[in-house]
Design an enzyme around this catalytic site. Sequence first.
Site, PDB file in Angstrom:
ATOM      1  N   LYS A  15       0.835  -1.205   0.000  1.00  0.00           N
ATOM      2  CA  LYS A  15       0.000   0.000   0.000  1.00  0.00           C
ATOM      3  C   LYS A  15       0.876   1.266   0.000  1.00  0.00           C
ATOM      4  CE  LYS A  15      -1.889  -1.087   3.974  1.00  0.00           C
ATOM      5  NZ  LYS A  15      -1.162  -2.340   4.281  1.00  0.00           N
ATOM      6  N   ARG A  62      12.200  -5.394   4.818  1.00  0.00           N
ATOM      7  CA  ARG A  62      11.864  -3.984   4.570  1.00  0.00           C
ATOM      8  C   ARG A  62      12.777  -3.033   5.344  1.00  0.00           C
ATOM      9  NH1 ARG A  62       5.874  -1.766   5.467  1.00  0.00           N
ATOM     10  NH2 ARG A  62       6.126  -2.589   7.569  1.00  0.00           N
ATOM     11  N   ARG A  75      -0.208  -8.629  13.614  1.00  0.00           N
ATOM     12  CA  ARG A  75      -0.771  -7.648  12.662  1.00  0.00           C
ATOM     13  C   ARG A  75      -1.595  -8.356  11.592  1.00  0.00           C
ATOM     14  NH1 ARG A  75       4.519  -4.980  10.841  1.00  0.00           N
ATOM     15  NH2 ARG A  75       3.230  -3.880   9.304  1.00  0.00           N
TER      16      ARG A  75
HETATM   17  P1  AP5 Z   1       4.931  -1.609   1.858  1.00  0.00           P
HETATM   18  O1  AP5 Z   1       4.509  -0.799   0.665  1.00  0.00           O
HETATM   19  O2  AP5 Z   1       5.726  -0.935   2.919  1.00  0.00           O
HETATM   20  O3  AP5 Z   1       3.656  -2.376   2.458  1.00  0.00           O
HETATM   21  P2  AP5 Z   1       2.369  -1.804   3.207  1.00  0.00           P
HETATM   22  O4  AP5 Z   1       1.177  -2.493   2.620  1.00  0.00           O
HETATM   23  O5  AP5 Z   1       2.356  -0.309   3.199  1.00  0.00           O
HETATM   24  O6  AP5 Z   1       2.638  -2.416   4.632  1.00  0.00           O
HETATM   25  P3  AP5 Z   1       2.661  -1.775   6.099  1.00  0.00           P
HETATM   26  O7  AP5 Z   1       3.401  -2.742   6.968  1.00  0.00           O
HETATM   27  O8  AP5 Z   1       3.154  -0.361   6.107  1.00  0.00           O
HETATM   28  O9  AP5 Z   1       1.145  -1.791   6.411  1.00  0.00           O
HETATM   29  P4  AP5 Z   1       0.505  -1.874   7.761  1.00  0.00           P
HETATM   30  O10 AP5 Z   1      -0.911  -1.705   7.328  1.00  0.00           O
HETATM   31  O11 AP5 Z   1       0.764  -3.059   8.598  1.00  0.00           O
HETATM   32  O12 AP5 Z   1       1.215  -0.717   8.610  1.00  0.00           O
HETATM   33  P5  AP5 Z   1       0.802   0.790   8.945  1.00  0.00           P
HETATM   34  O13 AP5 Z   1       2.030   1.595   8.967  1.00  0.00           O
HETATM   35  O14 AP5 Z   1      -0.360   1.233   8.130  1.00  0.00           O
HETATM   36  O15 AP5 Z   1       5.735  -2.888   1.305  1.00  0.00           O
HETATM   37  C1  AP5 Z   1       6.324  -3.816   2.207  1.00  0.00           C
HETATM   38  C2  AP5 Z   1       7.716  -4.236   1.700  1.00  0.00           C
HETATM   39  O16 AP5 Z   1       7.564  -4.984   0.484  1.00  0.00           O
HETATM   40  C3  AP5 Z   1       8.633  -3.061   1.349  1.00  0.00           C
HETATM   41  O17 AP5 Z   1       9.941  -3.422   1.702  1.00  0.00           O
HETATM   42  C4  AP5 Z   1       8.504  -2.908  -0.186  1.00  0.00           C
HETATM   43  O18 AP5 Z   1       9.694  -2.422  -0.777  1.00  0.00           O
HETATM   44  C5  AP5 Z   1       8.216  -4.348  -0.608  1.00  0.00           C
HETATM   45  N1  AP5 Z   1       7.258  -4.430  -1.714  1.00  0.00           N
HETATM   46  C6  AP5 Z   1       6.151  -3.663  -1.922  1.00  0.00           C
HETATM   47  N2  AP5 Z   1       5.493  -4.071  -3.035  1.00  0.00           N
HETATM   48  C7  AP5 Z   1       6.189  -5.139  -3.524  1.00  0.00           C
HETATM   49  C8  AP5 Z   1       6.018  -6.005  -4.649  1.00  0.00           C
HETATM   50  N3  AP5 Z   1       4.982  -5.867  -5.496  1.00  0.00           N
HETATM   51  N4  AP5 Z   1       6.931  -6.994  -4.848  1.00  0.00           N
HETATM   52  C9  AP5 Z   1       7.983  -7.151  -4.001  1.00  0.00           C
HETATM   53  N5  AP5 Z   1       8.214  -6.363  -2.918  1.00  0.00           N
HETATM   54  C10 AP5 Z   1       7.315  -5.368  -2.686  1.00  0.00           C
HETATM   55  O19 AP5 Z   1       0.238   0.619  10.445  1.00  0.00           O
HETATM   56  C11 AP5 Z   1       1.091   0.336  11.540  1.00  0.00           C
HETATM   57  C12 AP5 Z   1       0.282   0.297  12.834  1.00  0.00           C
HETATM   58  O20 AP5 Z   1      -0.333   1.590  13.066  1.00  0.00           O
HETATM   59  C13 AP5 Z   1      -0.892  -0.691  12.856  1.00  0.00           C
HETATM   60  O21 AP5 Z   1      -0.465  -1.991  13.216  1.00  0.00           O
HETATM   61  C14 AP5 Z   1      -1.815  -0.041  13.903  1.00  0.00           C
HETATM   62  O22 AP5 Z   1      -1.374  -0.302  15.203  1.00  0.00           O
HETATM   63  C15 AP5 Z   1      -1.636   1.439  13.631  1.00  0.00           C
HETATM   64  N6  AP5 Z   1      -2.624   1.955  12.671  1.00  0.00           N
HETATM   65  C16 AP5 Z   1      -2.364   2.458  11.430  1.00  0.00           C
HETATM   66  N7  AP5 Z   1      -3.503   2.839  10.830  1.00  0.00           N
HETATM   67  C17 AP5 Z   1      -4.509   2.571  11.691  1.00  0.00           C
HETATM   68  C18 AP5 Z   1      -5.931   2.717  11.632  1.00  0.00           C
HETATM   69  N8  AP5 Z   1      -6.554   3.218  10.557  1.00  0.00           N
HETATM   70  N9  AP5 Z   1      -6.659   2.298  12.694  1.00  0.00           N
HETATM   71  C19 AP5 Z   1      -6.064   1.805  13.797  1.00  0.00           C
HETATM   72  N10 AP5 Z   1      -4.726   1.628  13.928  1.00  0.00           N
HETATM   73  C20 AP5 Z   1      -3.952   2.011  12.881  1.00  0.00           C
END
Ligand code: AP5
Length: 216
Positions: free
Chosen positions: A13, A124, A168
């Site tokens: 994402k 990552r 997660r």
């Molecule tokens: P990346 O693009 O970083 O993946 P992502 O989907 O953004 O994953 P996140 O871990 O950031 O999502 P998340 O939802 O768990 O965390 P968030 O920060 O929102 O890609 C991952 C890796 O793969 C990278 O190294 C990239 O280079 C590689 N990659 C990408 N695409 C690829 C492909 N096609 N092929 C190969 N490699 C690829 O949330 C963190 C925490 O915050 C949550 O756990 C929660 O506690 C809190 N939080 C955030 N939002 C909320 C909400 N709305 N409500 C409540 N709590 C929340």
Amino acid sequence: MRLVLLGPPGAGKGTQAKILEERFGVPQISTGDILRGQVAAKTELGRQAKAFMDAGDLVPDDLIVAMMEGELRGKPSFVLDGFPRTVAQAEALDGMLQRLGLPLTSVLSIEANREALMRRLSGRWTNPRTGRTYHDEFNPPRLPRIDDEDGGPLVQRRDDTIDVVAERLATYDEKTAPLVGYYEKKGQLVRIDGLQPIDAVTQAVLSALGREAARP
Ligand code: AP5
């Protein structure tokens, strides 16, 4: 463009949101990045959010919805990355956008299997200043552990350990996956195969948005 990117942790994402921001100038709003900024700045919201984030659980809906009301104000276009994450958040978003007269353009669900997600999160590296991510194998920076753009150090997120990633993913299955059906029923959902290489996922995203694949 008013877009929601859905998908489990590691689906890509953030990677795709940053690409859309660069190509079209549409701001990425990442709730994870905003919350990590609040934790680093030791604000009251950061203090309340930290324990949930460290445990791989969701931050309570009321805190997130209040935060997002402020974030969305004055932004006629955006890419939402990580919000909404519960049906209650999705309903709150519907209400906010209705009041602003700004309906969503589309909701893209980036899909990938557990094995790929674990592999992506364990390799990552993140720029904590901008949220840009890299991967040891799939998207390496030019210099190891140094950001291509600002030349500063890359870090591994504290919630990318095996135990917290497992939590997660379980949280996603329980609380966020139901949003796929929520948006499908509204006729707004497009599924994207997130198992393809990053460029191919971008092409699929652009074609779902009806945009030219060419760089501006
Ligand atoms: P990346 O693009 O970083 O993946 P992502 O989907 O953004 O994953 P996140 O871990 O950031 O999502 P998340 O939802 O768990 O965390 P968030 O920060 O929102 O890609 C991952 C890796 O793969 C990278 O190294 C990239 O280079 C590689 N990659 C990408 N695409 C690829 C492909 N096609 N092929 C190969 N490699 C690829 O949330 C963190 C925490 O915050 C949550 O756990 C929660 O506690 C809190 N939080 C955030 N939002 C909320 C909400 N709305 N409500 C409540 N709590 C929340």
